[in-house]
Design an enzyme around this catalytic site. Structure first.
Site, PDB file in Angstrom:
ATOM      1  N   PRO A  16       0.840  -1.203   0.000  1.00  0.00           N
ATOM      2  CG  PRO A  16       0.078  -0.970   2.196  1.00  0.00           C
ATOM      3  CD  PRO A  16       0.804  -1.916   1.286  1.00  0.00           C
ATOM      4  CG  MET A  17       3.508   2.310  -1.977  1.00  0.00           C
ATOM      5  SD  MET A  17       4.630   2.228  -3.394  1.00  0.00           S
ATOM      6  CE  MET A  17       3.623   1.285  -4.567  1.00  0.00           C
ATOM      7  CB  ALA A  18      -0.321   7.575   0.759  1.00  0.00           C
ATOM      8  CD  GLN A  70      -1.726   0.520   5.108  1.00  0.00           C
ATOM      9  OE1 GLN A  70      -1.492   1.623   4.643  1.00  0.00           O
ATOM     10  NE2 GLN A  70      -0.783  -0.395   5.318  1.00  0.00           N
ATOM     11  CB  CYS A 100       2.901   5.298   7.135  1.00  0.00           C
ATOM     12  SG  CYS A 100       3.150   6.836   6.220  1.00  0.00           S
ATOM     13  CE  LYS A 139       4.087  -2.184   3.910  1.00  0.00           C
ATOM     14  NZ  LYS A 139       5.098  -1.252   4.406  1.00  0.00           N
ATOM     15  CG  ASN A 200       7.728  -3.676   2.372  1.00  0.00           C
ATOM     16  OD1 ASN A 200       7.547  -2.687   3.081  1.00  0.00           O
ATOM     17  ND2 ASN A 200       7.731  -3.601   1.064  1.00  0.00           N
ATOM     18  NE  ARG A 225      10.715   3.099  -1.376  1.00  0.00           N
ATOM     19  CZ  ARG A 225      11.966   3.282  -0.980  1.00  0.00           C
ATOM     20  NH1 ARG A 225      12.592   4.412  -1.266  1.00  0.00           N
ATOM     21  NH2 ARG A 225      12.597   2.351  -0.293  1.00  0.00           N
TER      22      ARG A 225
END
EC number: 1.3.1.-
Length: 322
Positions: A16-18, A70, A100, A139, A200, A225
């Site tokens: 998950p990446m904002a 998430q 995060c 996570k 990760n 990424r």
């Protein structure tokens, strides 16, 4: 690998990446080899659920694959409510964000800032697990800083609270994304708990993926990424893990087709105003390895109209081909 009753088609997961793992990106990664894709985080603050951005994040009807959503926050009851809201809107798995490192998130005592407070972590995990009938995952990171790595403690706590899989990024909160990820902590967590562990951090090639799996003993890999501008990395890794050989680089025309499809999907999903603006960063990622693209990127970033973006990309690849 299974999470609860859900069988993943393979052990490669989109992190998950904002601002990145929206529906168009998730669908693309799934098409190119990912076994599951986790949505970008949703705030536990109910005041934000009605915003257009949050509503778009909740569009799951007809989405392919397992729908993992998430959530992020620090209040146990609000997190439980957010989990219920997400399930009502189509989530099949709830993922809790305690990884995060962004200041915007941490100043609200969410994300990896929670690693300083195991008692609050326990309250949040229990509240969310008890609030929904779907699997709940976590996570997180290796710790607050290099002197305070408490991931094994948190992992055991998570397992005791009913968490059904744990994704661990091989950096501390203080590290942000600097330096290199370390995998000794992930290995230690895998040896300490019996629920699936997902490694990760810096998994940017098929060879690195194989090394991390073998070194840590992890059940799965989560890639973030390195998939930006290269969603087919999941296909490359899966092929290497299955066959022991590397795939040929994708032909330029196939990269063009993927990028144009992605940009068109962004235009359609976000509309004629927001779509072109969001497309800019993705195009930048796709072309970051193209030495001749720097001037084009500057030009592209000034284009506001969707049809003109497509026209510009067509022209760029025509020039590359010639």
């Amino acid at each position: 690998m299974k999470i609860g009753n859900y069988q993943l088609k393979n052990n490669l997961i989109v992190a998950p990446m904002a601002g990145v793992t929206d529906r168009p990106f998730r669908e693309l990664c799934l098409r190119y080899g990912a076994g599951m894709a986790v949505s970008e985080m949703m705030s536990a603050n109910p005041k934000l659920w009605k915003t257009s951005k949050s509503k778009q994040r909740m569009v799951h009807e007809g989405e392919s694959g397992i729908r993992s959503v998430q959530i992020a926050g620090s209040d146990p009851q609000l997190m439980a409510d957010a989990a219920q809201f997400s399930v009502e809107n189509g989530a099949q798995i709830i993922d809790i964000n305690m990884g995060c490192p962004a200041k915007k998130v941490n100043k609200k005592l969410a994300g990896s800032a929670l690693l300083q407070y195991p008692t609050i972590i326990e309250e949040i995990l229990k509240a969310v697990v008890n609030a929904v009938d779907v699997p709940v995952t976590l996570k997180t990171r290796t710790g607050w800083d290099t002197d305070n790595k408490n991931c094994v403690q948190i992992a055991k706590l998570a397992e005791d609270c009913g968490i059904q899989a744990l994704a661990l990024h091989g950096r501390t909160k203080a590290c942000m994304y600097k330096g290199e990820a370390e995998y000794d902590s992930i290995k230690a967590v895998k040896e300490a708990i019996s629920i699936p562990v997902i490694a990760n951090g810096d998994i940017d090639s098929p060879e690195k993926a194989k090394f991390v799996l073998e070194y840590t003993g992890a059940d799965a890999l989560m890639i973030g990424r390195p998939a930006q501008g290269r969603p087919w990395i999941f296909q490359e890794i899966h092929h290497y893990l299955e066959n022991g050989t590397t795939m040929d680089e994708l032909p330029t025309q196939e990269v063009k087709a993927i990028m144009l499809g992605h940009v068109n999907a962004l235009h359609e999903f976000y509309g004629e105003y927001l779509g072109p603006r969001i497309a800019r960063k993705h195009v930048g990622w796709y072309l970051k390895e193209h030495e001749q693209a720097s001037e084009f990127r500057r030009t592209f970033n000034a284009i506001d109209a969707a049809p003109l973006q497509i026209e510009a990309l067509e022209g760029y690849f025509d020039n590359v081909a010639s």
